[in-house]
Design a protein around this motif. Structure first.
Motif, mmCIF file in Angstrom:
data_model
loop_
_atom_site.group_PDB
_atom_site.id
_atom_site.type_symbol
_atom_site.label_atom_id
_atom_site.label_comp_id
_atom_site.label_asym_id
_atom_site.label_seq_id
_atom_site.Cartn_x
_atom_site.Cartn_y
_atom_site.Cartn_z
ATOM 1 N N ALA A 1 -19.545 118.840 -51.808
ATOM 2 C CA ALA A 1 -20.806 118.435 -51.183
ATOM 3 C C ALA A 1 -20.837 118.820 -49.706
ATOM 4 O O ALA A 1 -21.864 119.280 -49.197
ATOM 5 N N VAL A 2 -19.720 118.655 -49.023
ATOM 6 C CA VAL A 2 -19.658 119.008 -47.602
ATOM 7 C C VAL A 2 -19.819 120.512 -47.422
ATOM 8 O O VAL A 2 -20.555 120.966 -46.540
ATOM 9 N N LEU A 3 -19.157 121.294 -48.256
ATOM 10 C CA LEU A 3 -19.276 122.744 -48.151
ATOM 11 C C LEU A 3 -20.693 123.216 -48.485
ATOM 12 O O LEU A 3 -21.129 124.251 -48.001
ATOM 13 N N PRO B 1 -24.073 125.038 -44.686
ATOM 14 C CA PRO B 1 -25.105 126.067 -44.488
ATOM 15 C C PRO B 1 -26.526 125.519 -44.588
ATOM 16 O O PRO B 1 -27.440 126.025 -43.928
ATOM 17 N N LEU B 2 -26.731 124.470 -45.390
ATOM 18 C CA LEU B 2 -28.069 123.888 -45.475
ATOM 19 C C LEU B 2 -28.493 123.279 -44.147
ATOM 20 O O LEU B 2 -29.646 123.418 -43.723
ATOM 21 N N LEU B 3 -27.585 122.608 -43.476
ATOM 22 C CA LEU B 3 -27.902 122.052 -42.163
ATOM 23 C C LEU B 3 -28.133 123.149 -41.135
ATOM 24 O O LEU B 3 -29.014 123.045 -40.284
ATOM 25 N N GLY C 1 -30.211 122.533 -36.016
ATOM 26 C CA GLY C 1 -29.533 122.699 -37.302
ATOM 27 C C GLY C 1 -28.079 123.088 -37.121
ATOM 28 O O GLY C 1 -27.190 122.577 -37.804
ATOM 29 N N TYR C 2 -27.829 124.008 -36.186
ATOM 30 C CA TYR C 2 -26.450 124.415 -35.924
ATOM 31 C C TYR C 2 -25.625 123.261 -35.355
ATOM 32 O O TYR C 2 -24.454 123.087 -35.693
ATOM 33 N N LEU D 1 -22.328 121.562 -36.999
ATOM 34 C CA LEU D 1 -21.098 121.398 -36.224
ATOM 35 C C LEU D 1 -20.650 119.944 -36.200
ATOM 36 O O LEU D 1 -19.459 119.645 -36.329
ATOM 37 N N ALA D 2 -21.593 119.027 -36.069
ATOM 38 C CA ALA D 2 -21.247 117.608 -36.079
ATOM 39 C C ALA D 2 -20.663 117.200 -37.426
ATOM 40 O O ALA D 2 -19.683 116.439 -37.478
ATOM 41 N N LEU D 3 -21.215 117.705 -38.513
ATOM 42 C CA LEU D 3 -20.680 117.404 -39.842
ATOM 43 C C LEU D 3 -19.257 117.927 -39.981
ATOM 44 O O LEU D 3 -18.377 117.240 -40.503
ATOM 45 N N ILE D 4 -19.017 119.127 -39.496
ATOM 46 C CA ILE D 4 -17.672 119.705 -39.570
ATOM 47 C C ILE D 4 -16.690 118.867 -38.767
ATOM 48 O O ILE D 4 -15.586 118.555 -39.233
#
Length: 68
Positions: free
Chosen positions: A7-9, A13-15, A44-45, A49-52
């Protein structure tokens, strides 16, 4: 069944594309709102980045502390 890493992967790219998509949807009807929608491209970028960073820093630490 979808696991958390899958789900994270998928979300990364969707974000990243979501900021550009929202910017395009808002800019198409009105030409003069370019200055208003410019920050949305980077949003979005930054969200990706925050999710990563959350996944790299917070998720493994929380998993180790819970003992899983």
């Amino acid at each position: 069944m979808v696991e958390r890493p899958d789900a994270v992967l998928t979300l990364i790219p969707l974000l990243a594309v979501s900021g550009l998509a929202v910017r395009t949807l808002l800019a198409v009807p009105s030409i003069g709102s370019g200055l208003f929608t410019t920050p949305l491209a980077a949003a979005g970028y930054l969200a990706a980045l925050a999710l990563i960073l959350v996944e790299l820093l917070a998720w493994p630490v929380a998993q180790r502390l819970s003992g899983s």
